[in-house]
Scaffold this motif. Sequence first.
Motif, PDB file in Angstrom:
ATOM      1  N   ALA A   1      41.914  36.013  41.435  1.00 39.50           N
ATOM      2  CA  ALA A   1      40.936  37.021  41.854  1.00 39.50           C
ATOM      3  C   ALA A   1      41.156  38.338  41.130  1.00 39.50           C
ATOM      4  N   THR A   2      42.418  38.721  40.938  1.00 41.54           N
ATOM      5  CA  THR A   2      42.719  39.961  40.216  1.00 41.54           C
ATOM      6  C   THR A   2      42.321  39.861  38.754  1.00 41.54           C
ATOM      7  N   LEU A   3      42.633  38.728  38.119  1.00 36.83           N
ATOM      8  CA  LEU A   3      42.235  38.543  36.724  1.00 36.83           C
ATOM      9  C   LEU A   3      40.725  38.522  36.585  1.00 36.83           C
ATOM     10  N   SER A   4      40.045  37.886  37.534  1.00 32.15           N
ATOM     11  CA  SER A   4      38.582  37.831  37.482  1.00 32.15           C
ATOM     12  C   SER A   4      37.983  39.229  37.519  1.00 32.15           C
ATOM     13  N   LYS A   5      38.423  40.029  38.469  1.00 34.10           N
ATOM     14  CA  LYS A   5      37.889  41.389  38.581  1.00 34.10           C
ATOM     15  C   LYS A   5      38.365  42.275  37.435  1.00 34.10           C
ATOM     16  N   GLY A   6      39.634  42.143  37.060  1.00 34.47           N
ATOM     17  CA  GLY A   6      40.180  42.991  36.013  1.00 34.47           C
ATOM     18  C   GLY A   6      39.526  42.747  34.666  1.00 34.47           C
ATOM     19  N   LEU A   7      39.398  41.473  34.285  1.00 38.29           N
ATOM     20  CA  LEU A   7      38.776  41.161  32.995  1.00 38.29           C
ATOM     21  C   LEU A   7      37.289  41.478  33.002  1.00 38.29           C
ATOM     22  N   ASN A   8      36.636  41.231  34.136  1.00 42.14           N
ATOM     23  CA  ASN A   8      35.221  41.598  34.249  1.00 42.14           C
ATOM     24  C   ASN A   8      35.036  43.097  34.077  1.00 42.14           C
ATOM     25  N   ARG A   9      35.874  43.850  34.768  1.00 46.29           N
ATOM     26  CA  ARG A   9      35.750  45.306  34.697  1.00 46.29           C
ATOM     27  C   ARG A   9      36.097  45.830  33.304  1.00 46.29           C
ATOM     28  N   GLY A  10      37.175  45.289  32.708  1.00 54.43           N
ATOM     29  CA  GLY A  10      37.575  45.758  31.388  1.00 54.43           C
ATOM     30  C   GLY A  10      36.543  45.465  30.319  1.00 54.43           C
ATOM     31  N   LEU A  11      36.074  44.223  30.281  1.00 56.20           N
ATOM     32  CA  LEU A  11      35.083  43.851  29.265  1.00 56.20           C
ATOM     33  C   LEU A  11      33.774  44.590  29.475  1.00 56.20           C
TER      34      LEU A  11
END
Length: 485
Positions: free
Chosen positions: A95-105
């Motif tokens: 869940a953290t990677l999903s939100k983090g990568l979504n937000r970063g990209l």
Amino acid sequence: MCKASNIEMEVVSAGADQKEGMMNRGWGKLKAFPGKLKKLGKDDPRRIIHSLKVGLAITLVSLFYYFEPLYEGFGVSAMWAVMTVVVVFEFSVGATLSKGLNRGLATIVAGTLGFGAHRLADLPGERGEPIILGLLVFLQASMMTFIRFFPQMKAKYDYGLLVFILTFCLISVSGYRDDEVLDMAYQRVSTILIGGFTSMLVCIFICPIWAGHDLHNLVANNIEQLACFLEGFGLEYFKTSEDEESNKTLLEGYKSVLHSKQTEESLAIFARWEPFHGRFRFGHPWKQYLKIGSLTRKCAYRIEALHDYLNTGNQTPQEIRSKIQEEIIKVSSESVKGLKELAMAIKTMTTPSAAILHITRSKIAAKNLKFMLNTELCKEISDLLEVIPAVTMASLLADVVSCSEKIAESVHELASLAKFKSVKPELVAERKPSLRNAECVHEVASVDKFKDVKPEVAAMKPSLRKMQSYSSINVHQSHHVITVE
């Protein structure tokens, strides 16, 4: 006057009692709060670890404010790092990677396009700049919002699309009043990336909580809940009024399976974002877990009907129940063994070698039960209304066995796709006393095929000859009842 004063006194006393009651309730809730906190942490200690990890991540990114050199480099935009940690840091790594990568990209792409939109709006001059900016904001917000309606995009990238809309608007619109739009975009993008990477690093390297592992255990536990119900079904069905009250909690554990769909789908989405960890490699068949979960819920719905029958429809006479007790106990016990084998196979990531044998035996026992009810008991009992409840129960139990067979097929498919380990020979040898013919698991055909195989045909098939060397199939001519020893 006396009546008026009495009424006034009653109103005052009622108000005082109400205030006292509210104070007592508030004090009671306050006293119970520490106990609730303790229970919350005791139920899942990972919640405490997650809370400490979030506190650590926010403390780390707060250093941009505490140290003067860092604050001078980013200024007020350093607050975006803190906001990113608060928004991005989730319970599991996926869940953290999903939100983090979504937000970063989304931040990088939207920041770049926002800066480009600002430069494009500068070309016509001051009069045309607000018109072009307004048109670009309208187009991108409308398009991104419409894309969010696609089910696949909403499931995986909904948060990223929201961040894209927000960042594009902030960069492009703010640039209309601020000439240093490039510096502003750089500071916001860099602080958001720093906050996101801090969250992901803390989440992955400090006591990680894997969504894939949770999904793996959830599917196995759901199958085990079905076995727990069937384990207590026989005792509940054949108990008399003098018997002690059965364990209702054991019989109602299946209800958690009925409401697990949303949790399973969320965990499967998050698990796809997670890197290689433990025995879960890249490309692990997470979709197969959803298939097993769907079949498990279908079986749970059949069990719910069987449970309702126990509560409301158990009107079968004791004489009939005593005659069918052996077959019902056999159906239940073999199904329990098969489902527990499947659950254990998923937990240990080993091939479920003995499960198919138990489920095959339960199918045979279910067919024998239905045949007994439809022929022998119907002839012996003059009042057919007395047999109907037992026939209904047998039909529901047969549906549960059929669903268990489909679950077993899906688990075998998962074992093949995920390359589960085979059971070691010494472990199989240890289990032989309880599974007398476990070595013939892979050679047992379905019950429907038994009745169609002629002796001369079976003699020609090597697989059937091998099966007959391990197991005996007795078909009694008088009753046509199939048994497997």
